[in-house]
Design a protein around this motif. Structure first.
Motif, PDB file in Angstrom:
ATOM      1  N   MET A 272       3.750  47.747 -25.266  1.00 32.32           N
ATOM      2  CA  MET A 272       3.424  48.135 -26.631  1.00 32.32           C
ATOM      3  C   MET A 272       2.625  47.008 -27.286  1.00 32.32           C
ATOM      4  SD  MET A 272       5.990  49.143 -29.758  1.00 32.32           S
ATOM      5  CE  MET A 272       6.567  50.616 -28.979  1.00 32.32           C
ATOM      6  N   ALA A 273       1.565  47.347 -27.945  1.00 36.46           N
ATOM      7  CA  ALA A 273       0.734  46.347 -28.625  1.00 36.46           C
ATOM      8  C   ALA A 273       1.502  45.758 -29.799  1.00 36.46           C
ATOM      9  CB  ALA A 273      -0.557  46.993 -29.115  1.00 36.46           C
ATOM     10  N   ASP A 274       1.224  44.461 -30.107  1.00 33.31           N
ATOM     11  CA  ASP A 274       1.910  43.793 -31.208  1.00 33.31           C
ATOM     12  C   ASP A 274       1.787  44.547 -32.515  1.00 33.31           C
ATOM     13  OD1 ASP A 274       3.047  41.763 -29.805  1.00 33.31           O
ATOM     14  OD2 ASP A 274       1.564  40.261 -30.350  1.00 33.31           O
ATOM     15  N   MET A 275       0.642  45.159 -32.773  1.00 33.10           N
ATOM     16  CA  MET A 275       0.461  45.841 -34.047  1.00 33.10           C
ATOM     17  C   MET A 275       1.327  47.094 -34.143  1.00 33.10           C
ATOM     18  SD  MET A 275      -3.446  47.069 -33.367  1.00 33.10           S
ATOM     19  CE  MET A 275      -3.676  47.988 -34.849  1.00 33.10           C
ATOM     20  N   ASP A 276       1.816  47.613 -33.009  1.00 29.36           N
ATOM     21  CA  ASP A 276       2.684  48.777 -33.001  1.00 29.36           C
ATOM     22  C   ASP A 276       4.160  48.398 -33.103  1.00 29.36           C
ATOM     23  OD1 ASP A 276       0.464  50.381 -32.701  1.00 29.36           O
ATOM     24  OD2 ASP A 276       0.655  50.501 -30.525  1.00 29.36           O
ATOM     25  N   LYS A 277       4.481  47.133 -32.910  1.00 27.17           N
ATOM     26  CA  LYS A 277       5.874  46.682 -32.938  1.00 27.17           C
ATOM     27  C   LYS A 277       6.446  46.773 -34.339  1.00 27.17           C
ATOM     28  CE  LYS A 277       7.333  43.550 -30.194  1.00 27.17           C
ATOM     29  NZ  LYS A 277       7.773  42.885 -29.105  1.00 27.17           N
ATOM     30  N   ARG A 278       7.718  47.124 -34.416  1.00 26.49           N
ATOM     31  CA  ARG A 278       8.402  47.162 -35.706  1.00 26.49           C
ATOM     32  C   ARG A 278       9.436  46.055 -35.799  1.00 26.49           C
ATOM     33  NH1 ARG A 278       9.790  52.458 -38.129  1.00 26.49           N
ATOM     34  NH2 ARG A 278      10.026  51.038 -39.849  1.00 26.49           N
ATOM     35  N   CYS A 279       9.764  45.440 -34.650  1.00 29.52           N
ATOM     36  CA  CYS A 279      10.736  44.358 -34.680  1.00 29.52           C
ATOM     37  C   CYS A 279      10.455  43.352 -33.569  1.00 29.52           C
ATOM     38  CB  CYS A 279      12.156  44.896 -34.566  1.00 29.52           C
ATOM     39  SG  CYS A 279      12.498  45.761 -33.035  1.00 29.52           S
ATOM     40  N   TYR A 280      11.019  42.153 -33.758  1.00 30.82           N
ATOM     41  CA  TYR A 280      10.906  41.060 -32.784  1.00 30.82           C
ATOM     42  C   TYR A 280      12.279  40.711 -32.249  1.00 30.82           C
ATOM     43  CZ  TYR A 280       6.250  39.835 -34.666  1.00 30.82           C
ATOM     44  OH  TYR A 280       4.937  39.831 -35.057  1.00 30.82           O
ATOM     45  N   SER A 281      12.308  40.139 -31.063  1.00 31.26           N
ATOM     46  CA  SER A 281      13.543  39.578 -30.513  1.00 31.26           C
ATOM     47  C   SER A 281      13.600  38.099 -30.882  1.00 31.26           C
ATOM     48  CB  SER A 281      13.550  39.729 -28.988  1.00 31.26           C
ATOM     49  OG  SER A 281      12.538  38.904 -28.422  1.00 31.26           O
ATOM     50  N   VAL A 282      14.761  37.490 -30.663  1.00 27.52           N
ATOM     51  CA  VAL A 282      14.916  36.059 -30.906  1.00 27.52           C
ATOM     52  C   VAL A 282      13.927  35.282 -30.030  1.00 27.52           C
ATOM     53  CG1 VAL A 282      16.491  34.097 -30.636  1.00 27.52           C
ATOM     54  CG2 VAL A 282      17.304  36.215 -31.685  1.00 27.52           C
ATOM     55  N   ALA A 283      13.802  35.672 -28.773  1.00 30.35           N
ATOM     56  CA  ALA A 283      12.887  34.983 -27.855  1.00 30.35           C
ATOM     57  C   ALA A 283      11.437  35.063 -28.337  1.00 30.35           C
ATOM     58  CB  ALA A 283      13.015  35.566 -26.450  1.00 30.35           C
ATOM     59  N   GLU A 284      11.050  36.203 -28.874  1.00 33.53           N
ATOM     60  CA  GLU A 284       9.679  36.342 -29.378  1.00 33.53           C
ATOM     61  C   GLU A 284       9.442  35.423 -30.572  1.00 33.53           C
ATOM     62  OE1 GLU A 284       8.303  40.840 -28.295  1.00 33.53           O
ATOM     63  OE2 GLU A 284       9.931  40.638 -29.758  1.00 33.53           O
ATOM     64  N   LEU A 285      10.433  35.321 -31.468  1.00 30.04           N
ATOM     65  CA  LEU A 285      10.274  34.418 -32.609  1.00 30.04           C
ATOM     66  C   LEU A 285      10.218  32.964 -32.152  1.00 30.04           C
ATOM     67  CD1 LEU A 285      12.425  35.850 -35.525  1.00 30.04           C
ATOM     68  CD2 LEU A 285      10.029  36.227 -34.971  1.00 30.04           C
ATOM     69  N   GLN A 286      11.003  32.622 -31.136  1.00 27.70           N
ATOM     70  CA  GLN A 286      10.938  31.263 -30.582  1.00 27.70           C
ATOM     71  C   GLN A 286       9.516  30.948 -30.129  1.00 27.70           C
ATOM     72  OE1 GLN A 286      14.712  31.765 -27.927  1.00 27.70           O
ATOM     73  NE2 GLN A 286      13.980  29.666 -27.758  1.00 27.70           N
ATOM     74  N   GLU A 287       8.909  31.885 -29.440  1.00 29.54           N
ATOM     75  CA  GLU A 287       7.549  31.688 -28.926  1.00 29.54           C
ATOM     76  C   GLU A 287       6.535  31.614 -30.067  1.00 29.54           C
ATOM     77  OE1 GLU A 287       4.373  34.009 -26.107  1.00 29.54           O
ATOM     78  OE2 GLU A 287       6.507  34.221 -25.655  1.00 29.54           O
TER      79      GLU A 287
ATOM     80  N   ILE B 170      16.162  29.543 -34.628  1.00 29.33           N
ATOM     81  CA  ILE B 170      16.025  30.951 -34.998  1.00 29.33           C
ATOM     82  C   ILE B 170      17.360  31.481 -35.518  1.00 29.33           C
ATOM     83  CG2 ILE B 170      15.500  33.291 -34.196  1.00 29.33           C
ATOM     84  CD1 ILE B 170      13.054  31.392 -34.372  1.00 29.33           C
ATOM     85  N   TYR B 171      18.456  31.147 -34.833  1.00 32.50           N
ATOM     86  CA  TYR B 171      19.773  31.603 -35.280  1.00 32.50           C
ATOM     87  C   TYR B 171      20.110  31.044 -36.660  1.00 32.50           C
ATOM     88  CZ  TYR B 171      20.755  33.676 -30.742  1.00 32.50           C
ATOM     89  OH  TYR B 171      20.718  34.462 -29.613  1.00 32.50           O
TER      90      TYR B 171
ATOM     91  N   ILE C  77      14.640  41.545 -35.326  1.00 39.99           N
ATOM     92  CA  ILE C  77      14.151  41.057 -36.613  1.00 39.99           C
ATOM     93  C   ILE C  77      12.988  41.927 -37.068  1.00 39.99           C
ATOM     94  CG2 ILE C  77      13.098  39.093 -37.777  1.00 39.99           C
ATOM     95  CD1 ILE C  77      15.080  38.457 -34.640  1.00 39.99           C
ATOM     96  N   SER C  78      13.045  42.371 -38.308  1.00 35.54           N
ATOM     97  CA  SER C  78      11.988  43.203 -38.862  1.00 35.54           C
ATOM     98  C   SER C  78      10.657  42.453 -38.830  1.00 35.54           C
ATOM     99  CB  SER C  78      12.338  43.557 -40.313  1.00 35.54           C
ATOM    100  OG  SER C  78      11.209  43.948 -41.036  1.00 35.54           O
ATOM    101  N   LYS C  79       9.656  43.045 -38.190  1.00 38.11           N
ATOM    102  CA  LYS C  79       8.325  42.432 -38.122  1.00 38.11           C
ATOM    103  C   LYS C  79       7.750  42.266 -39.523  1.00 38.11           C
ATOM    104  CE  LYS C  79       3.713  42.969 -36.107  1.00 38.11           C
ATOM    105  NZ  LYS C  79       3.028  42.488 -37.283  1.00 38.11           N
ATOM    106  N   LYS C  80       7.876  43.296 -40.344  1.00 32.39           N
ATOM    107  CA  LYS C  80       7.335  43.239 -41.701  1.00 32.39           C
ATOM    108  C   LYS C  80       7.990  42.106 -42.493  1.00 32.39           C
ATOM    109  CE  LYS C  80       6.769  45.887 -45.903  1.00 32.39           C
ATOM    110  NZ  LYS C  80       7.112  47.056 -46.665  1.00 32.39           N
ATOM    111  N   SER C  81       9.302  42.035 -42.425  1.00 28.44           N
ATOM    112  CA  SER C  81      10.039  40.995 -43.141  1.00 28.44           C
ATOM    113  C   SER C  81       9.655  39.602 -42.632  1.00 28.44           C
ATOM    114  CB  SER C  81      11.539  41.227 -42.973  1.00 28.44           C
ATOM    115  OG  SER C  81      12.278  40.184 -43.537  1.00 28.44           O
TER     116      SER C  81
END
Length: 58
Positions: free
Chosen positions: A1-16, A25-26, A45-49
Motif C-alpha cells: 500500500m502506498a504511503d498516501m493511502d495509509k491511515r495508520c502507522y506502526s511503532v516500527a514505522e514511526l521509529q524509522e 515512541i512509547y 497511530i493515526s497518520k493524520k494525527s
C-alpha cells in the motif's frame, strides 16, 4: 500500500520516520502526543494525527 493511502502507522514505522528508539515512541504514546488505538495487542497511530503533530514540531 502506498504511503498516501495509509491511515495508520506502526511503532516500527514511526521509529524509522523519526530516527528514534522504540522507547521514545512509547513515551510519545504515553504522553498522548498523537491519536492511537490498540489492534491485536499492537499500537496503530493515526497518520493524520501524527502528521499534524510533526508539522507543529518542525
Amino acid at each position: 500500500m502506498a504511503d498516501m493511502d495509509k491511515r495508520c502507522y506502526s511503532v516500527a514505522e514511526l521509529q524509522e520516520i523519526l530516527g528514534v528508539s522504540r522507547q521514545c515512541i512509547y513515551e510519545l504514546l504515553r504522553k498522548k502526543e498523537f491519536s492511537w488505538v490498540m489492534v491485536g495487542g499492537k499500537y496503530r497511530i493515526s497518520k493524520k494525527s501524527f502528521d499534524e503533530w510533526l508539522d507543529q514540531h518542525q
